[in-house]
Every structure is written in structure tokens, then in C-alpha cells.
Design a protein around this motif. Structure first.
Motif, PDB file in Angstrom:
ATOM      1  N   LYS A 124       0.831  -1.206   0.000  1.00 20.84           N
ATOM      2  CA  LYS A 124       0.000   0.000   0.000  1.00 20.84           C
ATOM      3  C   LYS A 124       0.866   1.257   0.000  1.00 20.84           C
ATOM      4  N   GLY A 127       2.173   2.135  -3.288  1.00 18.73           N
ATOM      5  CA  GLY A 127       1.174   2.457  -4.294  1.00 18.73           C
ATOM      6  C   GLY A 127       0.833   1.314  -5.226  1.00 18.73           C
ATOM      7  N   ASN A 130      -4.505  -0.575  -3.682  1.00 21.84           N
ATOM      8  CA  ASN A 130      -5.418   0.359  -3.014  1.00 21.84           C
ATOM      9  C   ASN A 130      -6.411  -0.383  -2.139  1.00 21.84           C
ATOM     10  N   GLY A 136     -11.213   1.382  -0.170  1.00 20.69           N
ATOM     11  CA  GLY A 136      -9.867   1.069   0.287  1.00 20.69           C
ATOM     12  C   GLY A 136      -9.781   0.717   1.759  1.00 20.69           C
ATOM     13  N   TRP A 178     -13.139   1.470  -9.783  1.00 18.57           N
ATOM     14  CA  TRP A 178     -11.740   1.825  -9.551  1.00 18.57           C
ATOM     15  C   TRP A 178     -10.806   1.192 -10.582  1.00 18.57           C
TER      16      TRP A 178
END
Length: 463
Positions: A124, A127, A130, A136, A178
Motif C-alpha cells: 500500500k 502504491g 489500493n 480502500g 476503480w
């Protein structure tokens, strides 16, 4: 930079071929002989174009087989294992002192997946994830890696995150919002292909075949050429995944489950045989709140307050020999025939295995515990003379769902309803069920999991 990114990606995909916990190797260990596509029996009938891709990946060391002669096209790994591999391969900073996760379903007291907490946090922070849900908040460590998650990881690994953000989202109801930009770019780059009816099937579990074809396509991108259009087989909808109870029935959501596992002195064996962890993860996916106890520490009073008891195949059966379960009026699922035998619900204790078979015959396809399946159903991806499928010999009051093929008396899935009796007269206090332990659960088919899910949910109804 592109060569560096692909090297990391290739190593990641190669690492997905190892068994859980096998994340490190001695650098002094001699290298294994290089194999080719012809060494794997489940690759021989692929189209020649795909065989060429697999051959290139295998000979370059990107992929190995699950066994000496089986590649394992349909095998998967869970998100906790995926996180640890990715964190190590991408050389991410991992804080081993972490005990609290930013995801609500990743906990340090989780017997199955607590080891992955610092690795999930590292992903996380970098990056690379998510989380699982749109907000998230959750990671779903026991869940499979979905096709849309694979698309996102590949795009991020290739350094194309900004392009995904500006891509026109796919108009596809099978893909979460997403992921629509990532999927759009993955389709445009021919990393992955749509499935049936022009849909991506974003929530379907990614397989090793998909990983292999996608890695080959990534290699083409990084070399500056256009990937060939990938032809992927239709993926059947995973109707057994995260099933909900039918209307009017008890849901597993939030229900308390007691998991009776191996004896205390054998807990170190979890590294070599992590099946308990896989099953606990699956039960949590169904919605259960799972607590586990070692069989040598179990007493009847410890079952008080639970909605379901689950007896693992890994326990030592001697701890059930006294009939400790007879007065427990809680629905119970057994993965070990001995538990049913000690209640008089199966007439044979030992030598209740059939070897070198991988399927079961559905005897009652209309029963809810049959999960909508019928005929002969594969429980295992592969089998050999050492692979055992367990069975019981139930009495006349039992409902037999499935049997060993050609042997209708040998029941691989059966249950007794509350108020029924063993042939010796014992009255069943709550629904009791048996499910054949089908060997290593890395080798289990989706139908095997689907049947286990259905039996667990049906047992919970306590009919």
C-alpha cells in the motif's frame, strides 16, 4: 528503466509458481535442468501459438511447473501470499514490527494470514495496491487475485499508472469503477483479453495461464513491439464464490465458528501443510468470525456460544475417541471420517481412502448441499497413486450428496439432520456433515470449494 521494470515483473511472475511460504532460496543450490513446454502434460494440447509463448517463458526461467509434469494452468494463489511475494521481489521497505494494519480485515491475531500484515502495508505504501473495496478499507487477504487486480498490478508495474488514469474507462458491469481505467489500458495493450459476451470478468480469479500470457505480452511491450491479441478461454462464472444464503435462511455473515485444528505440538507443520490456513480464509470469506483451538486443548464447553463447529482433517482423531462431541448441540462439519465414526454415523474408522482418483459422483443433485452440480465432478486438478480421497460409510438416516465414482456406498459428502439417528441409535443433536478431504488444497478445483461452501452453509441451517 523498461528493462529493469520487466525484470522485476518477470521475477514476480516466476515467484507465483512456488508453494506458500517458499519465498527464499539458497543461492548455492544448483540450478534445476531447464524444461520445455513438452515436459508438461497440461500444455501439450494448447494452440501452437500459446505453446510457443509458454515455451519461451519456461526456458527463460520465468515459470516453473507445480509438479514435474504439471504446469497448473488453472491454479491460483491468495492475496496474502501475493503481497509477500510482491513486497520481496520489488524490494519494498517492510516494517516487521507492525501489528496494526490500515485495512480493517488484516489483523495480527489472524491465524491464517497475520504473517502478511507488514507486506500488505508495504504494498500500500508503495502504491501497488489500493485495497479490495472501492473505499480502500479492506484487503481481503484470503481472497484470490482477481483479473481486474492483475490488470492494475501489471499496468502499475509497467509504469503506466498515469496513462490508466487518463484512459477512457471500460463500459463493463463486470469491472469495478476503480479498475475500469486499468482494464481499459490492459485491453488496449493486449495484456489481457475480454471473456465471453465481450465482458472482462473482472472479479473472476486470475489463473497461472492468464499470468503467463500477460507476462509474455508485457515482455513484447517493453521490447518496443506490439503484443499479439491474446485469446483466452471463457471463464465460467464463479457462482460458488462468496455465496449468500437463500432467502429465509441463516446467513454466515458475522456468525461465530470454532475451528478445531491439529494438536499444539504440530503447529510448526503449518509451513509445510498450510491447508488449515486456506480453509480458515475461505470460511472468513463466507462471512464467519473464526476462532481456532488445538484438538488437545479442546473441551466440549469451549464450543458454547458458537454457531458452527468445523473439525479439520489435521487433528489427531484420538481426541475425539471419547465421544466428546456427542452432547454438543451445534451444527458441525467434519473433514475427518473418524469424527463421524465415533458418533456411530459412519461404520468404518480406518482405511477409508481411495487413491489416484480426482472426481466424485453427485448422488443428490437437487439437494442444496450439491451446489447445483450434477454427474461426475472433479475435486482435484491432478492426482497420483499417493493422492487420497476420503470417504465415510454412513447409516440409513444419512443424506448422501456424493460418492466415490462407481462405489455408491462410499460417501464423499453426506450429512445427518437434527433428530435423525445413527444405526446404533444415537440421536443427532444438530446437523452434522462430512466433506472428503481432497488432499492439498492448492490442488483443489473451484467445484471442490463450491461444494465445501454449500455444505458449510447448509450445515449452518441446523435443520
Amino acid at each position: 528503466m523498461k528493462k529493469f521494470v520487466f525484470s522485476l515483473l518477470s521475477i514476480l511472475l516466476m515467484s507465483l509458481t512456488v508453494l506458500p511460504f517458499a519465498f527464499a532460496a539458497d543461492t548455492d543450490t544448483p540450478a534445476a535442468a531447464v524444461k520445455s513446454v513438452d515436459d508438461f502434460k497440461d500444455l501439450k494440447n494448447l494452440p501452437q501459438a500459446d505453446k510457443d509463448k509458454f515455451d519461451s517463458l519456461i526456458q527463460d526461467g520465468v515459470f516453473n511447473g507445480l509438479t514435474e509434469d504439471t504446469f497448473g494452468l488453472d491454479a491460483r494463489m491468495n492475496r496474502a501470499q501475493f503481497a509477500k511475494v510482491a513486497a520481496i521481489i520489488f524490494n519494498l521497505e517492510v516494517d516487521d514490527t507492525l501489528t496494526v494494519s490500515s485495512f480493517t480485515d488484516v489483523r495480527s491475531d489472524d491465524p491464517a494470514n497475520s504473517y502478511a500484515l507488514p507486506y500488505i502495508e508495504a504494498l500500500k505504501k508503495a502504491g501497488l495496491t489500493n485495497g479490495y473495496d472501492a473505499e480502500g478499507k479492506t484487503y481481503k487477504p484470503a481472497g484470490d487475485v482477481s483479473r481486474q487486480e492483475l490488470a492494475a498490478f501489471l499496468i502499475r508495474g509497467l509504469g503506466l499508472d498515469d496513462e490508466a488514469a487518463s484512459a477512457t474507462p471500460v463500459d463493463d458491469s463486470t469491472v469495478d469503477d476503480w479498475a475500469k481505467g486499468y482494464v481499459s489500458l490492459a485491453l488496449e495493450k493486449n495484456l489481457l483479453a475480454n471473456q465471453s459476451a465481450g465482458k472482462f470478468s473482472g472479479k473472476t480469479s486470475a489463473t497461472r495461464k492468464m499470468l503467463a500470457l500477460a507476462s509474455f505480452a508485457a515482455k513484447q511491450i517493453l521490447s518496443g513491439s506490439e503484443p499479439e491479441q491474446t485469446e483466452e478461454p471463457e471463464v465460467k462464472p464463479e457462482t460458488g464464490k462468496d455465496p449468500a444464503a437463500p432467502a429465509g435462511e441463516i446467513s454466515a455473515q458475522g456468525k461465530k465458528l470454532l475451528f478445531i485444528t491439529r494438536q499444539s505440538s504440530q503447529m510448526t507443520q503449518l509451513k509445510d501443510n498450510p491447508d488449515d490456513e486456506k480453509i480458515i480464509g475461505r470460511l472468513k470469506d463466507l462471512g464467519f468470525r473464526v476462532t481456532w483451538v488445538n484438538c488437545d486443548k479442546f473441551t466440549a464447553d469451549k464450543a458454547d456460544g458458537y454457531d458452527l463447529v468445523f473439525v479439520s482433517n489435521t487433528l489427531n482423531s484420538k481426541y475425539l475417541r471419547s465421544g466428546i462431541m456427542k452432547d454438543i448441540a451445534i451444527p458441525t462439519v467434519y473433514l475427518k471420517n473418524h469424527g463421524m465414526y465415533y458418533l456411530g454415523l459412519s461404520s468404518q474408522e480406518e482405511n477409508t481412502n481411495e487413491y489416484n482418483i480426482k472426481s466424485t459422483t453427485i448422488a443428490e443433485p437437487k439437494d442444496k448441499a450439491a451446489a447445483g452440480l450434477s454427474g461426475e465432478v472433479d475435486l482435484l486438478l491432478t492426482t497420483d497413486p499417493k493422492t487420497a480421497m476420503a470417504y465415510g460409510l454412513p447409516g440409513k438416516d444419512a443424506t448422501v450428496i456424493a460418492t466415490v465414482p462407481g462405489k455408491p456406498k462410499e460417501a464423499t459428502i453426506f450429512y445427518y439432520n437434527k433428530g435423525t439417528h445413527s444405526d446404533s441409535g444415537y440421536e443427532v443433536q444438530a446437523r452434522l456433515s462430512f466433506f472428503s478431504f481432497a488432499g492439498n488444497y492448492d490442488n483443489a478445483t473451484e467445484d471442490s470449494w463450491k461444494l465445501l461452501d454449500a455444505l458449510v452453509l447448509w450445515t449452518l441451517q441446523n435443520g
